[in-house]
Design an enzyme around this catalytic site. Structure first.
Site, PDB file in Angstrom:
ATOM      1  CG  HIS A 245     -10.442   3.540   1.669  1.00 53.86           C
ATOM      2  ND1 HIS A 245      -9.040   4.393   2.468  1.00 53.86           N
ATOM      3  CD2 HIS A 245     -11.279   4.071   2.793  1.00 53.86           C
ATOM      4  CE1 HIS A 245      -9.748   5.295   2.863  1.00 53.86           C
ATOM      5  NE2 HIS A 245     -10.890   5.175   2.858  1.00 53.86           N
TER       6      HIS A 245
ATOM      7  CG  HIS B  95      -1.897   0.666   0.642  1.00 51.55           C
ATOM      8  ND1 HIS B  95      -3.801   0.513   1.851  1.00 51.55           N
ATOM      9  CD2 HIS B  95      -1.799   2.252   0.647  1.00 51.55           C
ATOM     10  CE1 HIS B  95      -4.269   1.991   1.803  1.00 51.55           C
ATOM     11  NE2 HIS B  95      -3.198   2.769   0.919  1.00 51.55           N
TER      12      HIS B  95
ATOM     13  CG  ASP C 281      -2.426   4.891   3.506  1.00 48.36           C
ATOM     14  OD1 ASP C 281      -2.258   5.438   2.452  1.00 48.36           O
ATOM     15  OD2 ASP C 281      -3.625   5.223   4.123  1.00 48.36           O
TER      16      ASP C 281
ATOM     17  CG  ASN D  86      -4.883   7.071  -4.899  1.00 47.71           C
ATOM     18  OD1 ASN D  86      -3.800   7.037  -5.037  1.00 47.71           O
ATOM     19  ND2 ASN D  86      -5.872   7.864  -3.973  1.00 47.71           N
TER      20      ASN D  86
ATOM     21  CG  HIS E  84      -6.390   1.763   5.910  1.00 52.88           C
ATOM     22  ND1 HIS E  84      -7.768   2.132   5.603  1.00 52.88           N
ATOM     23  CD2 HIS E  84      -6.031   2.988   4.460  1.00 52.88           C
ATOM     24  CE1 HIS E  84      -7.681   2.689   4.478  1.00 52.88           C
ATOM     25  NE2 HIS E  84      -6.897   2.784   3.779  1.00 52.88           N
TER      26      HIS E  84
END
Lengths: 323, 441
Positions: free
Chosen positions: B187, B66, B313, B100, B240
């Protein structure tokens, strides 16, 4: 007075910046300065040559004017900087604005902003004194100070002490009613009234109380009739009209019936409570016209006291203690 | 990347995952010899570089499932080059670039570009995560098959940053990627419960007057999705995980035999929402920092395997996106360079976990979830030499560490953290040596 001022924190961002002694000092100073407002020439030379900027990102004529009058009565130069809309839509960041004002020699910036914490951020970027005049749904410390000042003046005076000077608010029961969740006035008042020894009851539908309120030094009551029975002052909060659309309560009428202050509800009170409202008022929604205009209502007096309290804050934060 | 594989190295007296000292020889991109520590010392091959590793810990090269590398679209925040270099500095030999970007990685063209740029940079293997839905819109599936069958060979799909909220779309996505053994990385965030949310909803948000992001908004989606995964027999990964309640749901789902895996970020293992009281948006992240209770539950879950992996992340943002009011600021914090240090601080230093467990959670398991073969391998002769060497004894002030990421939104800057990645080998080539990039950016 100014000897004690050195002990106060540099900025007024939150009521948490104040000790009980600081808070009482502000109230007592305001009491003294109120006499200036009653004099034929409403001016002291204390802040001559100092520059105070009113930096307002939200419309709030009454708060801005109140600070402006306070600064001017202390002979400060006042610059009004109205930056309506968010900093982003305006194109200049809050930080750049802060640095600009600092270059212009602002000694104090009074900030009203729609974002919680905006005053904290500003204080990280500027050398001057920052006074929080309302940040989002966080705090509005000078409103709480003027509320406490008003309450004290009415409920703590005695034969030898016409304004309650030197007193705190211990023994008083105060209800704060309405949209606690979104209210910066409520957050500052809870901190300050508690600091000054009052017993606080929050009255609101559960949807308008924040998760985490259990940690606050307050009692929670969903029944306004019960809460009003035995309280010394009722502080009504303004209901923002946009809350109607977000399922916080079924209708304005139901809200008004359950949590509005009208004449019938006042009949439940054993002693006539002092009625406060930070304004502007939604007549007929959170408070009926009769209640707003009742003899117990000190709403207009709050406005007058606001000037004295803000004079005291400016005086204590700027009056010589800091370069 | 592996164009040369020409490096020949001898690592002497390095500690393996069982705590034994080893001498390890690397040539032609693979491990060619393993002996007890000191045995090969002094038996140097021609052109071989000897790296003295006494006291250092060997780990399989770390794998991040991630990572936001921001390219294409936000090269002011990070590029694939700078981000993959930061990864190498943090001991990662493989990262998965989230979808993204701008344009969104929802077509074969974009995912192939990401992988190619990673290969050109040559700091670590960059794998692309494909979007689940077109433009992350949550409604129409992206070309999942085209991305899977492209040169990028995508196996992980995620709308990260957005929840795949529509139950039917989520069900279909889970079902569809079964044909190429893909996984949906969710997510988990109910968008209605988190409208305008700024931080964890609880006693701190109540005090600060910031709109709350309730734990239930994460937990409700996880509960739904594990049931969907069970129903269609698909593979689900939860991004996450941030709350104690989510841990309980995942534990329940695993006990039930549901094919779910989960990740936790370094910051959720160490930081709590008290930090928000500064209103400094360096602590603004989505999902938000939670409470002590959550941090404890996440650490325990990582150790007991309820949470399978640590994933960074890593979310770089330019300065102006953080030097502003809290509510205006972007969500996210960088994490690649310090992930291992934070994990050491959170679970190794206090003896909750061994280095073997760290290797499992930061290399072996993420490689298996991402279905990548060259990473996360047990030490052995013949394996591809994707390796990380860490000195766990070093303590550093984070503020004094020079970062190679283009962004500086580092939430650990006031801390002292243990451990330093000394060397990183990618396909047998040394990309980080003595804590410095071999090829500077």
């Amino acid at each position: 007075m100014s000897d004690n001022a050195t002990a106060m924190k540099k900025h007024l961002l939150s009521i948490n910046d104040l000790t009980r002694e600081d808070a009482l000092l502000i109230l007592d100073t305001a009491d003294e300065l109120a006499r200036v407002s009653d004099a034929p020439i409403k001016k002291l030379p204390t802040l001559r040559g100092r520059t105070v900027v009113n930096l307002f990102y939200e419309d709030s004529t009454r708060t801005r004017i109140s600070f402006e009058a306070a600064a001017k009565r202390l002979s400060a130069d006042v610059i009004n900087f109205s930056a309506k809309g968010s900093s982003v839509s305006k194109g200049e960041s809050l930080k750049d604005t802060a640095l600009t004002l600092q270059s212009m020699g602002a000694d104090a910036v009074i900030l009203r902003h729609g974002a919680s914490g905006a005053a904290h951020r500003l204080a990280q970027w500027t050398n001057g004194v920052v006074i929080n005049a309302g940040d989002g749904t966080h705090e509005h410390p000078t409103q709480a100070l003027l509320d406490a000042f008003t309450i004290r003046k009415h409920l703590k005076r005695s034969s030898g002490n016409a304004t309650g000077v030197g007193e705190d608010l211990s023994g008083l029961r105060i209800s704060i009613v309405g949209d606690i969740l979104h209210s910066r006035v409520a957050r500052s008042n809870v901190l300050l009234l508690h600091l000054l020894g009052a017993k606080i009851t929050l009255v609101a539908p559960p949807t308008l109380l924040p998760v985490g309120v259990e940690e606050w030094p307050v009692e929670i009551c969903y029944d306004f009739n019960e809460a009003i029975e035995d309280c010394d002052a009722v502080m009504m909060l303004r209901l923002q009209l946009e809350r109607m659309k977000s399922a916080f309560f079924p209708s304005a009428r139901e809200y008004s019936r359950l949590f509005g202050l009208d004449r019938e509800r006042l009949l439940h009170a054993r002693k006539k409570p002092l009625i406060l409202h930070p304004g502007p008022i939604n007549r007929g929604l959170e408070i009926s016209a009769e209640s707003a205009d009742a003899v117990e209502s000190v709403i207009l007096e709050q406005v007058a006291n606001g000037v004295s309290v803000r004079m005291a804050v400016l005086y204590l934060l700027l009056g010589g203690a800091h370069e | 990347m592996s164009e040369q594989n020409s490096g020949k190295f001898l690592l002497t007296s390095i500690r393996d995952l069982d705590g034994r000292e080893r001498d390890i020889r690397i040539a032609g991109g693979v491990i060619t010899e393993i002996s007890s520590g000191g045995e090969l010392d002094g038996i140097q091959h021609e052109d071989e570089k000897v790296i003295e590793c006494r006291g250092l810990q060997l780990l399989p090269g770390l794998v991040d499932l991630h990572t936001h590398l921001r390219e294409p679209g936000r090269e002011d925040a990070e590029t694939i080059r700078s981000g993959s270099a930061a990864a190498a500095m943090g001991g990662f030999t493989a990262v998965h670039a989230m979808a993204n970007t701008d344009p969104v990685a929802d077509t074969a063209g974009v995912v192939e570009q990401v992988v190619r740029l990673g290969r050109d940079a040559g700091y670590c293997d960059v794998f692309a995560v494909g979007a689940v839905t077109q433009g992350l819109n949550g409604r129409e599936l992206a070309e999942l098959g085209a991305m899977a069958h492209s040169m990028a060979n995508v196996r992980v799909f995620s709308d990260d940053g957005h929840c795949v909220f529509d139950s039917l779309v989520m069900r279909r996505a889970l079902e569809y990627v079964k044909q190429f053994d893909g996984v949906i990385a969710q997510h988990a965030q109910d968008p209605r419960l988190t409208e305008n949310a700024q931080m964890n909803e609880g006693k701190v948000s109540a005090k600060l007057g910031l709109a709350g992001w309730p734990a239930v908004a994460e937990e409700a989606i996880i509960a739904r999705d594990v049931l969907l995964a069970e129903h269609v027999g698909a593979r689900l990964h939860i991004c996450h995980v941030s709350t104690a309640g989510s841990v309980e749901i995942i534990r329940w789902a695993k006990a039930r035999g549901i094919n779910v895996t989960a990740e936790v970020t370094p910051h959720h293992l160490l930081l709590t929402d008290d930090l928000v009281a500064s209103y400094d948006p360096v602590f603004k992240v989505n999902p938000p920092l939670r409470t002590d209770v959550d941090v404890r539950a996440l650490r325990e879950a990582l150790v007991d395997g309820t949470i399978d992996i640590v994933a960074t992340d890593h979310a770089p943002h330019p300065k102006e996106s953080k030097e502003c009011e809290w509510s205006e600021a972007a969500n996210g914090m960088i994490g690649l360079e310090l992930a291992l240090a934070v994990v050491q601080e959170s679970i190794v230093k206090n003896k909750m976990a061994s280095w073997r467990l760290v290797a499992q959670r930061m290399s072996i398991s993420p490689a298996r979830i991402g279905r990548i073969d060259d990473h996360g391998l047990e030490l052995g002769v013949g394996i591809i030499a994707n390796l990380t060497v860490v000195d766990e004894r070093i303590e550093r002030k984070v503020s004094e560490i020079k970062s190679v990421s283009k962004s500086s939104n580092n939430p650990y800057r006031d801390l002292i953290l243990p451990g330093k990645v000394m060397h990183t080998f990618l396909h047998g080539n040394l990309v980080v040596h003595q804590g410095e990039l071999v090829r500077p950016l």
